[in-house]
Scaffold this active site. Structure first.
Site, PDB file in Angstrom:
ATOM      1  N   LYS A  11      45.463   1.268 -15.952  1.00 44.77           N
ATOM      2  CA  LYS A  11      45.818   2.295 -15.305  1.00 44.77           C
ATOM      3  C   LYS A  11      46.137   3.460 -16.019  1.00 44.77           C
ATOM      4  O   LYS A  11      46.923   3.295 -16.786  1.00 44.77           O
ATOM      5  CB  LYS A  11      45.989   1.649 -14.075  1.00 44.77           C
ATOM      6  CG  LYS A  11      46.313   2.788 -13.193  1.00 44.77           C
ATOM      7  CD  LYS A  11      46.939   1.963 -11.787  1.00 44.77           C
ATOM      8  CE  LYS A  11      46.429   2.654 -10.781  1.00 44.77           C
ATOM      9  NZ  LYS A  11      47.444   2.556  -9.636  1.00 44.77           N
TER      10      LYS A  11
HETATM   11  O1  G3P Z   1      47.269   3.047  -5.097  1.00 41.29           O
HETATM   12  C1  G3P Z   1      47.687   4.409  -4.863  1.00 41.29           C
HETATM   13  C2  G3P Z   1      48.587   3.604  -4.158  1.00 41.29           C
HETATM   14  O2  G3P Z   1      49.688   2.962  -4.809  1.00 41.29           O
HETATM   15  C3  G3P Z   1      49.299   5.166  -3.329  1.00 41.29           C
HETATM   16  O3  G3P Z   1      49.792   4.486  -2.094  1.00 41.29           O
HETATM   17  O4  G3P Z   1      50.437   4.631  -0.382  1.00 41.29           O
HETATM   18  O5  G3P Z   1      52.418   5.483  -2.066  1.00 41.29           O
HETATM   19  O6  G3P Z   1      50.399   7.006  -1.599  1.00 41.29           O
HETATM   20  P1  G3P Z   1      50.555   5.909  -1.331  1.00 41.29           P
END
Ligand code: G3P
Length: 217
Positions: free
Chosen positions: A87
């Site tokens: 990633k």
């Molecule tokens: O896959 C991306 C993710 O980990 C971010 O999610 O909920 O932190 O915006 P969030």
């Protein structure tokens, strides 16, 4: 549509795997820290533990932000297990690193994508996956789903093979709408997958069926 779970929590990963519909896992440094996984060796071991639970792709994120550092870390991550996808953040050095990894047969997930232009660049560099963060766009009053639709259109126009991995999914409607638009993959918390199961008419219908069965037996 592939279902990935967005967590570093092994219990939740096992639970999603047991459901039989899990295609992979995404993690990031924040999710690792949330599980108390710190230190390079512990983090690398945790990635291997995750790979041993699931059958599909497991995204492992580089920490370096310079080209050389990303290549060194990414090659180390890719060596860990065949299921690992490296990633890489959507920055200038990251685009160069994605191109390098593509040329050297290492699969990548371009993360922190918030615009169609960034997604176009990721595809040009040969990313295996592109991760638009739809929940975080919604958080700032910008339609995350519109971005998924724009990327779908652009990739289809030119036949880019980069898979659209809708990330930062927060709830079941995100999953359903991404499926309607044609995202290749969604990654979200366990609740966004299990939430798809639920309907009050299913619960009341089942209750009635069981009660009626008991009356006749
Ligand atoms: O896959 C991306 C993710 O980990 C971010 O999610 O909920 O932190 O915006 P969030």
């Amino acid at each position: 549509m592939k279902f990935f779970i967005d967590t570093a929590n092994l219990d939740q990963i096992r639970e999603a795997q047991d459901l039989g519909v899990l295609d992979g896992v995404t993690t990031n440094p924040s999710l690792m820290a949330k599980e108390g996984i710190t230190g390079r060796n512990n983090i690398l071991k945790h990635y291997v533990d995750i790979c041993n639970i699931v059958d599909g792709d497991v995204s492992a994120e580089v920490i370096a932000t310079d080209f050389k550092g990303m290549i060194k870390e990414g090659e180390e991550l890719a060596e860990l297990h065949p299921q690992i996808v490296v990633k890489v953040p959507m920055i200038k050095e990251g685009v160069k690193a994605i191109k390098y990894f593509t040329d050297h047969g290492i699969r990548t997930n371009c993360t922190l994508v918030f615009s169609a232009g960034q997604a176009l660049l990721a595809a040009k560099a040969g990313a295996t996956y592109v991760s638009p963060f739809i929940g975080r766009l919604d958080d700032i009053s910008t339609d995350g789903l519109e971005l998924i639709a724009d990327i779908r259109l652009i990739y289809d126009n030119y036949g880019f093979e980069t898979q659209i991995l809708a990330a930062s999914i927060r709830h079941t409607m995100h999953v359903i709408n991404c499926a309607k638009i044609g995202a290749d993959v969604m990654t979200g918390p366990l609740s966004s997958i299990e939430g798809l199961l639920k309907h009050p008419l299913t619960d009341s219908g089942l209750k009635q069926f069981l009660e009626d069965y008991k009356k006749g037996n």
